[in-house]
Write an enzyme that holds these catalytic residues in place. Structure first.
Site, short mmCIF file in Angstrom:
data_model
loop_
_atom_site.label_atom_id
_atom_site.label_comp_id
_atom_site.label_asym_id
_atom_site.label_seq_id
_atom_site.Cartn_x
_atom_site.Cartn_y
_atom_site.Cartn_z
N LYS A 129 0.88 -1.15 0.04
CA LYS A 129 -0.03 -0.37 -0.22
C LYS A 129 1.00 1.87 -0.07
O LYS A 129 0.27 2.46 -0.67
CB LYS A 129 -0.90 -0.11 1.70
CG LYS A 129 -1.51 -0.97 0.49
CD LYS A 129 -2.76 -0.81 2.38
CE LYS A 129 -4.66 -1.86 1.06
NZ LYS A 129 -4.72 -2.09 2.66
N GLU A 173 -2.16 8.55 7.78
CA GLU A 173 -3.71 8.57 6.50
C GLU A 173 -3.91 9.62 7.59
O GLU A 173 -5.06 9.44 8.75
CB GLU A 173 -4.19 8.06 6.09
CG GLU A 173 -3.39 7.34 4.58
CD GLU A 173 -4.67 6.77 3.77
OE1 GLU A 173 -3.92 5.84 2.99
OE2 GLU A 173 -5.42 6.20 4.20
N HIS A 176 -15.45 -3.50 8.33
CA HIS A 176 -14.26 -3.43 6.93
C HIS A 176 -14.91 -3.95 5.86
O HIS A 176 -14.53 -4.46 5.06
CB HIS A 176 -12.52 -3.78 7.37
CG HIS A 176 -12.61 -2.48 8.15
ND1 HIS A 176 -12.42 -1.11 8.04
CD2 HIS A 176 -11.78 -2.35 9.55
CE1 HIS A 176 -12.16 -0.64 9.01
NE2 HIS A 176 -11.75 -1.48 10.15
N ARG A 209 -7.62 -8.00 -9.26
CA ARG A 209 -8.88 -8.72 -9.78
C ARG A 209 -10.20 -8.55 -9.81
O ARG A 209 -10.70 -7.25 -9.38
CB ARG A 209 -8.55 -9.56 -7.98
CG ARG A 209 -9.04 -9.21 -7.06
CD ARG A 209 -8.82 -9.33 -6.13
NE ARG A 209 -9.11 -8.66 -4.05
CZ ARG A 209 -10.83 -8.25 -3.67
NH1 ARG A 209 -11.28 -7.64 -4.89
NH2 ARG A 209 -10.49 -7.31 -2.88
#
Lengths: 156, 503
Positions: free
Chosen positions: B116, B204, B239, B296
């Site tokens: 990431k 972040e 999530h 994907r």
């Protein structure tokens, strides 16, 4: 016929009575459809199909977009209704007797009210017929399986 | 050339891919673990090969064994689906080296998007907006903690710590106050190290009130990279997405166009090939930021298929065969919603449930699509993900799509195993869902103490009556819905013949 089911809030006693092809529970009515589903007509006037399936001791019911999982608690003693004797589903106290000997009753009519485990249980007539015997009065203690009332079934 | 596709997956997505192969006239091979021998996807394949071993690591994650099956069956292409090995660059490389076409992007594209932190840097360099934040490259614990503390003052609170190798919420921590930072950073690093063998975390800014919006990408080898519009997947629990739609209710043509351009730029920055998804956070201000790219097919791809008319899996097969993608100019038409049917108890903090699917009756009628991995009579086991199926509806407008979803969920009957059907149904009535103002914190905000159904007492009466009547009438003895097949039917009669006369 009397059955006990476990719900999230605790055990619930349900007594249904059959008259012709129609089952009664108080003001609610039900019929068995040819495909095994049940047409339930609620007292409020609403009507919907219930899909049912039994897995082990549990009835799974889909009704009005909700899915219910009701475990049947095996009755301890005799089955009531069928032979004309109406028996106590559990030990408790008679709260009220609503009929007299000789009275003509309809299927689903409340005959007696019991109190057991802090819950009220209504003893309903399983068929239409007339009362031939009453064995307890209000305030008396009853044992599980005691015959509370006797009635004969009317011939159609 | 692609003529025979091995599907290295199971469940619902394996069914989806195997059906696409059948439609495309391609031969297909399924692989399955012993506990999946009777699963639906096995039945949909031309050939099905049993894998040796019990655990997921020994079966669906076993690269060596899967490659052996590919060789044994002569498969010339491999579709990884999602999850399992779908984002493993080493597997994509091994498949290609075995001379088998990997249906997906190149190993290097998977690598650059899989990490990431690398993805963030790649995207920033490509001019794609990323969430304000800072990468912390050092592996050393003490150095990392000092760097995180310094970076936190520049990023600002509340902030989010994320594992560079993370996924599924692992190694992720929301930090509200500076005094909680160090403890959160230590625990995020510990968790990431344990789960991924890589303790690196980055910071972040935590963007509250944002929507999760993602862009579907298709890229072929003939120089065409396009986007198929957006999907909104803000409604999540732990999530995990549960309710997805296309288009996003608050999307404007302007934002779609710039977000689409950013997604295409992201794909082109890694020479992307095939189908992929670029995820963004869309802030109430209309600003959007790159979250990550999934290299994907995505669980929620059907909503895009319904509003664009593009068969994404079929395009994947075409692109892998070296053909140009078949779709022309795209228009978004109507509205599509997908809900995920999970075997779980929504009233018990979404705890996975198991049991038989004694009754499994999906809804039917106009605008309804079911992508299922199960059939009536199947058993839900604790071995795999509890997602059973996806119910997708399409209608001309968002309001009508919600109405159709409510009707469809009311008709959907699953008995024998607890599912989230009622939770999904009641989601359709939540004001935020009705007016399209969903954000990623909605479920936690609405039901901080857990969800319970809104149940009119009369319906419970009706159900109790149904159970009592069913028991009294002996319905369980009359109709055996999931009859167990007779294993001992005796020797085959030598007199059984088929005589057919032709005139």
């Amino acid at each position: 016929m009397q059955h006990q089911f476990r719900t999230p809030e605790g055990p619930v006693e349900v007594t249904v009575a059959k008259q012709g092809d129609v089952w009664h529970l108080g003001e609610h009515r039900a019929t068995v459809e040819p495909d095994g589903r049940l047409r339930i007509q609620l007292a409020s006037g609403g009507s919907a199909l219930a899909t049912v399936a039994k897995v082990d001791d549990t009835w799974w019911i889909h009704f009005e977009g909700h899915t219910f999982c009701l475990e049947r608690i095996e009755p301890g003693a005799s089955q009531s209704g069928e032979e004309g004797g109406l028996t106590a589903p559990m030990p408790g106290k008679v709260l009220d007797v609503l009929v007299q000997v000789g009275q003509i009753v309809e299927a689903g009519q409340t005959l007696m009210i019991l109190e057991a485990m802090k819950m009220e249980h209504r003893i309903l007539a399983s068929t239409s017929g007339h009362i031939t015997g009453i064995h307890f009065t209000a305030g008396e203690q009853v044992q599980q399986g005691s015959v509370l009332l006797e009635m004969t079934e009317d011939e159609d | 050339m692609v003529s025979k596709v091995l599907v290295a997956n199971r469940g619902e997505i394996a069914c989806r891919i195997l059906r696409a192969c059948r439609e495309a006239g391609l031969a297909s091979v399924a692989i399955y673990a012993a506990n999946d021998a009777k699963s639906f996807f096995v039945e949909l394949a031309d050939e099905a090969i049993a894998l040796e071993g019990d655990s997921i690591a020994e079966t669906y994650l076993n690269q060596r064994q899967i490659l052996e099956v590919a060789e044994l069956t002569g498969a010339d292409a491999l579709h990884p689906g999602f999850g399992f090995l779908s984002e493993r660059a080493d597997f994509a490389r091994a498949v290609s080296q075995a001379g088998i076409q990997w249906i997906g992007p190149s190993p290097s594209a998977i690598e650059r998007m899989g990490d990431k932190m690398t993805a963030r840097i790649t995207m920033r360099d490509a001019g794609v907006p990323v969430i304000p934040g800072e990468e912390i490259e050092t592996e050393d614990e003490d150095e990392a903690l000092i760097a995180i503390e310094q970076a936190s003052t520049r990023v600002g609170y509340p902030l989010l710590l994320k594992a560079s190798s993370g996924g599924g919420g692992k190694g992720m921590r929301a930090v509200e106050r500076p005094e909680d930072l160090l403890e959160a950073a230590r625990s995020a690093r510990r968790e990431a190290l344990a789960a991924f063998g890589d303790g690196r975390v980055y910071l972040e800014r935590l963007l509250t009130g944002s929507k999760h919006v993602e862009i579907q990408i298709l890229a072929d080898r003939h120089g065409r990279t396009i986007h198929l519009g957006e999907r909104e997947c803000s409604v999540q629990r732990r999530h995990q997405k549960v309710f997805e739609e296309a288009p996003c209710a608050t999307m404007t043509e302007e934002i779609r166009s710039s977000m689409g351009k950013a997604a295409v730029a992201a794909a082109m920055a890694v020479n992307y090939e095939g189908a992929g998804t670029v995820e963004f956070l869309l802030a109430p201000s209309g600003e959007f930021f790159f979250l990550e790219m999934n290299t994907r097919i995505q669980v929620e791809h059907p909503v895009t298929e319904l509003v664009t008319g593009v068969d994404i899996v079929r395009e994947q097969l075409r692109i892998a065969a070296g053909e140009p993608m078949s779709c022309g100019e795209l228009h978004i038409r109507g509205h599509a919603i997908e809900v995920r049917l999970y075997a779980e108890d929504a009233t018990q903090n979404f705890l996975p449930a198991i049991g038989p699917l004694t009754v499994f009756q999906p809804p039917e009628g106009p605008g309804i699509r079911l992508d299922t991995g199960v059939r009536q009579g199947d058993e839900v086991t604790p071995n795999y993900d509890p997602m059973l199926a996806k119910l997708i509806v399409w209608a001309p407008s968002r309001d009508e799509a919600l109405q159709r979803m409510r009707r469809a969920l009311d008709e959907f009957v699953v008995l024998g195993t607890t599912t989230n059907l009622r939770f999904l149904r009641e989601l359709c009535d939540v004001p935020d869902v009705v007016d399209g103002s969903t954000d990623t914190t909605m479920i936690d905000r609405l039901w901080p103490e857990g969800w319970t159904p809104t149940l009119p007492i009369e319906f419970e009466d009706g159900a109790l009556m149904a159970a009592a009547v069913a028991e009294s009438a002996g319905l369980h003895r009359k109709a055996s819905v999931s009859a167990t097949p007779n294993e001992h039917s005796g020797p085959v009669s030598p007199f059984m013949t088929l005589n057919r006369r032709y005139p």
